[in-house]
Every structure is written in structure tokens, then in C-alpha cells.
Write an enzyme that holds these catalytic residues in place. Structure first.
Site, short mmCIF file in Angstrom:
data_model
loop_
_atom_site.label_atom_id
_atom_site.label_comp_id
_atom_site.label_asym_id
_atom_site.label_seq_id
_atom_site.Cartn_x
_atom_site.Cartn_y
_atom_site.Cartn_z
CB SER A 406 39.91 42.73 35.99
OG SER A 406 39.04 41.90 36.73
CD GLU A 439 43.21 49.43 34.41
OE1 GLU A 439 42.63 50.43 34.86
OE2 GLU A 439 42.88 48.25 34.69
#
Length: 570
Positions: A406, A439
Site C-alpha cells: 500500500s 491501484e
């Protein structure tokens, strides 16, 4: 209540002034509006057409004296001190001494405006963060009369607004938290770290926001945003609040957003914003080339991603440190899909087929022939790099290797593998079976073919891919965590409680969760770790983790998972 006490005066029929006038009229209040702009009549006609129940209750006036019958007059003119002071002084001359003057000021000093108004005791702040807000921030100064404050509270309640009463501080709650986030999103777009559509989609799908930040700026107006940021940066001497270059240039060029027809998006077509794809779609869907997927890890994220692929029709190998751990992870997927069947979200036959596609194992060798291998292990760069060294040697040539990090650098995983052109970031959001956002983060070395493969694969899985450069926090965390950190700093200062801040951001700004609710769900320990990564990258004072966050983590209050964070659970 007398007609006078029910009558509201509004100066300025812009976005917020129009929203207040509409709310008051719908609630049955007579409304007097003064706005010298030549377009005010057209805006009023539009308001009446959009809300037929307001007909006969809103009247446009030409002179200050015609506002005298109103018990409360709200100025909702642009966020410029001289403009607001001129309006307040004109109202002081025209209205009886008992009239309360309210200001929609978002960032200017209420104390300064109160003193300049000529009636500091009868001056109150009445701020709506957005025209759709269901909550008003009511600002008082040390000079405000209790009766004036109560009158504005009663007005807010009477027109259906919840309220939080606050002291005079730059930006109150909503503006001080919202505009730093919006400005940072513009800077991200301006620096080409991510595309316009991807930034907005990331925050809608990743955080549940009703509008992406650039869409929201088009609603607010780029000129209004620049005015507010100029004031905030001047009052707080915070460089990150100086309007981003693109935002200021757009305001100067008249690209103001919805009100001018063009902003970050084009509103001149009847359908409204019509985003133009920022990269062409490949002629052939390369994601179809992915037939077998390997996932390394047995935690919540690994099992969630495994469930996504198995339900998506892809043969999936789930590898843990041991056969027992891998089997337990398979059972976690079985339990999750069983719940989906009970809730009517998944057919039993589909569930059985998905579990047939999912193979647990305790040996990395099982990944050798996979088309895609996804690492979903601990958020520790050294640990990830050791795994990628192994995967680089083990996996077949041309196989795509992905990290679910992340916030850590994708390029370092790629270099560790010895084949950086095959390595990409695929950041799924938790819970992976429910969250639509992924993402997609290529490093400088990732091959264009693999980027296309990853994006198309996400679409095949009914996920929404957004692409970002390989930088700390990518899109969502880079925008989200400074906002969360600012919220912690705000409550550290004792200006507002966690409950008040959560209430303002949910009911005033439309956020699905307040910042402290979200922090407790994410985990304060994880949040602190991400915030440290962001600060290590930019070394900016704003990203220094708020001390209170560290204190709570040190005390064992990690959020919901530990039974206590900013709130106590259970």
C-alpha cells in the site's frame, strides 16, 4: 413566531447563498435576497424552477434597506475580507440594531469580521461546507451575545440543518480538513502522478466519497477554492495550503467549474461531465492471457484476493508457509463464500465452482507455471524483497509478478526480482471481495504490455483500475492519510472533539465515515506506519505523525481490533 422572526435575508445568490435561500423557503420561511450581479435574476429563476415549493417565498430586492424586515441576514459573498466587510457595514446601517448578521466565512477571522461589522455582539458565523450539507458549523467569537447565537441555532434547526458550535479558528472544522486534501489532489494531477479520472475514481471507489476531489472543486468553483486557500495559508503560514499552480491558473483563465461550464471537466454538453479516456484501450484484451494465478500469503488480504480470482473464473493457487496455513486460508474463503450464498449474493453452484478453482499449498514451487503471481505478505520491504528474489528465479519467463503493497516502492521489489520489467503493483482494497478499486502501479521499469495486462485483468474481475506513478501512498493513501493526520491534530488542539469532527465530515461534507471512525477501522498502528512512510518521503512538517496517534498505539489502543482506539468498543 412573528413574520419578522421567520424572515431570512441572504446577500449573494451563489452556491452557498442559493442553498440557504432554498432550504429556508422549502421550510416555509420568507426569504429576501440581495445580489447586484446581473445574473442573479436568472439564478433565482433557476432556483424556483428546480424547487417549485419555494415559489412565492423568495423575493429579489435591490436596496439594502429592503432587508430590514429580516431577523437574520446571512452574507454569502466571496471569501475576501474587503468584500465581506463592505457588505456587513452596509447591513449594519440598513438593519435594526436587533438584527443578527451571519457570515458564511469559510476561512476568514470571525472576530475580525465581527469587529468590522459595527455590531460584534449580534454577529455569528453560519458556514455550510457544501450546498448539499446537512450540518452547519456555527461560529462564535468572544463578543457574541448568547441571544444572537441562539437565534442562529434556531434558524439552522428550523431549516433542517444539524449544527456544531465552534470558536473562531481558521477554517473551522470542514474547511481546514477539506481544502488541504483538495489542494493536494490538484498538485498530484498537476505533477502528473496520476490522471484526472483516476484520482477522482480512486477516492470515490477507495473511500466511498460522493464526489472525487477534482469533481468537488468544480462544484465549489476554482476561484472560490483559491480565495479560501489564500486565506488559510495566510492565517496558518502553511505552505501546502497555497493554491496549487493549476488551480490558480484555472481560476485566472475563467475555468471556474460548473458555474462557468468548464473546469477540470467540461459541463457544456447536456450530459454534464464527460471524461475523456486518458489512455487508449488496447485493441485486444491482454488480461485474457492470465489463466492461472498464484497468491503468496494467508492473511485477510491474501484470502480476499484469492476469493476474487476464484469467483472471477481464474484458476488460483494459494500458497502459505505450510500446508496447514494454506488449508486454513482455503477454509476462510469457503466460509466467506458460504456467507455470500446465505445472503443471496452468490449462487451455490458458483460458490462450488470457485472453490474448485482454488488450490491451497505450502510450497512456492507450485507457482512456477502461473501466468501471474501476487505477493500479499507482511508490509515489510526486506521480507518482500527476499520473496521477489525467489519468485524472479522460480517463475516462468514473462510471468507477471505483483506486489500488493500500500505504500512501499514497487521498483525495489522489481530490482530484487532481477526482472523489473515483469513487476507491478496491484493494490487491492480491504475487503477485496467487496471493494471495487485496484491501484495499478508500474515502476519505471515495468513493461507497457504488463501494464495493459494488469488493467484489463482488473476489468475482467469487475474491478475499477486506477493508475499511479510509483510513489509513497500511491493515490488513495497519499491523499487520505494527511487528511486523517490533520483531523488528529485538530482534536489534539482541543478545538473540537472526535465526535464533532466525525459529525461535520459526515453530515457536512458527505463522507461515509468520519476520520476517527475510519482510523479505528484501519487500525491506529497501521495508520501510524503509513503516516511515517509518507513523512519519510517528503519530510514536510504537515506529514509528521500527530503525537496523539503514537501515544494511543503505545498504550495498546490500536482501534476496533484491540477493543479501543479513539473510541472504546465492546
Amino acid at each position: 413566531m412573528s413574520a419578522r422572526h421567520r424572515t431570512l435575508g441572504v446577500v449573494g445568490l451563489g452556491t452557498i447563498g442559493g442553498a440557504l435561500a432554498r432550504r429556508a423557503a422549502v421550510a416555509g420561511h420568507p426569504v429576501l435576497v440581495l445580489d447586484p450581479d446581473a445574473r442573479a435574476g436568472e439564478r433565482l429563476r433557476q432556483l424556483l424552477e428546480d424547487t417549485p415549493e419555494t415559489r412565492g417565498r423568495v423575493r429579489l430586492v435591490d436596496r439594502w434597506e429592503e432587508l430590514a424586515p429580516a431577523a437574520t441576514v446571512v452574507e454569502a459573498v466571496p471569501e475576501r475580507r474587503d468584500t465581506k466587510v463592505d457588505v456587513l457595514r452596509a447591513l449594519d446601517r440598513a438593519c435594526p440594531p436587533e438584527t443578527v448578521l451571519a457570515s458564511s466565512a469559510a476561512a476568514l477571522s470571525l472576530t475580525d469580521l465581527a469587529a468590522a461589522s459595527g455590531r460584534p455582539g449580534r454577529f455569528v458565523g453560519l458556514h455550510l461546507a457544501l450546498p448539499t450539507a446537512g450540518l452547519a458549523e456555527i461560529g462564535r467569537t468572544v463578543m457574541t451575545d448568547d441571544s444572537a447565537l441562539q437565534q442562529v441555532r434556531d434558524l439552522a434547526e428550523g431549516i433542517g440543518l444539524a449544527q456544531v458550535t465552534l470558536g473562531d479558528r481558521a477554517g473551522l472544522i470542514s474547511t481546514s480538513l477539506l481544502f488541504g486534501f483538495l489542494n493536494q489532489a490538484v498538485a498530484m494531477y498537476d505533477q502528473r502522478l496520476a490522471g484526472r479520472d483516476d484520482i477522482d475514481a480512486a477516492m470515490r471507489f477507495g473511500c466511498g466519497l460522493p464526489l472525487g476531489p477534482l469533481e468537488l472543486l468544480d462544484l465549489i468553483g476554482t476561484d472560490t477554492a483559491c480565495d479560501i486557500l489564500d486565506v488559510l495559508s495566510g492565517r496558518g503560514a502553511e505552505s501546502t495550503l497555497q493554491p496549487a499552480r493549476r488551480l490558480r491558473h484555472m481560476a485566472l483563465a475563467g475555468l471556474l467549474g460548473r458555474k462557468s461550464g468548464r473546469g477540470f471537466y467540461d459541463y457544456r454538453e447536456p450530459a454534464g461531465a464527460a471524461p475523456v479516456p486518458e489512455r487508449p484501450s488496447p485493441a485486444e484484451p491482454p488480461g485474457r492471457a492470465i489463466r492461472t494465478v498464484g497468491i503468496v500469503g494467508t492473511g485477510t488480504m491474501a484470502t480476499g484476493i484469492a476469493e476474487v480470482f476464484a469467483k472471477g473464473g481464474v484458476a488460483t493457487v494459494l500458497v502459505g508457509r505450510t500446508d496447514e496455513r494454506a488449508k486454513a486460508a482455503w477454509e476462510a474463503v469457503a466460509a466467506s463464500t458460504a456467507r455470500a450464498v446465505r445472503r443471496g449474493k452468490l449462487a451455490e453452484a458458483e460458490r462450488d465452482a470457485a472453490l474448485e478453482r482454488l488450490t491451497p499449498g505450502g510450497a512456492l514451487d507450485q507457482l512456477a507455471d502461473c501466468d501471474l503471481v501476487i505477493e500479499a505478505i507482511a508490509e515489510d520491504l526486506d521480507v518482500k524483497k527476499r520473496l521477489f528474489r525467489t519468485l524472479g528465479e522460480l517463475c516462468r519467463p514473462g510471468a507477471l509478478l505483483a506486489t500488493t503493497t500500500s505504500s512501499l516502492p514497487v521498483i525495489e521489489c522489481g530490482l530484487a526480482s532481477g526482472r523489473p520489467e515483469d513487476v507491478i503493483g496491484l493494490h487491492f482494497f480491504n475487503p477485496a471481495p467487496l471493494m471495487r478499486l485496484v491501484e495499478v502501479i508500474p515502476s519505471l521499469e515495468t513493461s507497457p504490455h504488463h501494464i495493459d495486462v494488469a488493467r484489463e485483468l482488473c476489468r475482467r474481475l469487475r474491478k475499477h483500475p486506477v493508475q499511479c506513478l510509483d510513489r509513497p501512498g500511491f493515490i488513495v493513501n497519499a491523499l487520505l492519510f494527511p487528511y486523517l493526520n490533520d483531523a488528529v491534530r485538530l482534536t489534539e488542539s482541543h478545538y473540537a472533539s472526535a465526535d464533532e469532527i466525525d459529525d461535520v465530515m459526515k453530515r457536512g461534507c458527505g463522507y461515509p465515515l468520519g476520520p476517527f471512525e475510519l482510523l479505528d477501522i484501519i487500525g491506529l498502528d497501521i495508520s501510524l506506519s503509513i503516516q511515517r512512510v509518507l513523512h519519510d518521503a517528503d519530510r514536510h512538517p504537515r506529514t509528521v505523525p500527530a503525537p496523539l496517534l503514537g501515544h494511543l498505539v503505545a498504550a495498546g489502543r490500536a482501534g476496533r481490533k484491540s477493543g479501543a482506539g479513539f473510541r472504546v468498543y465492546g
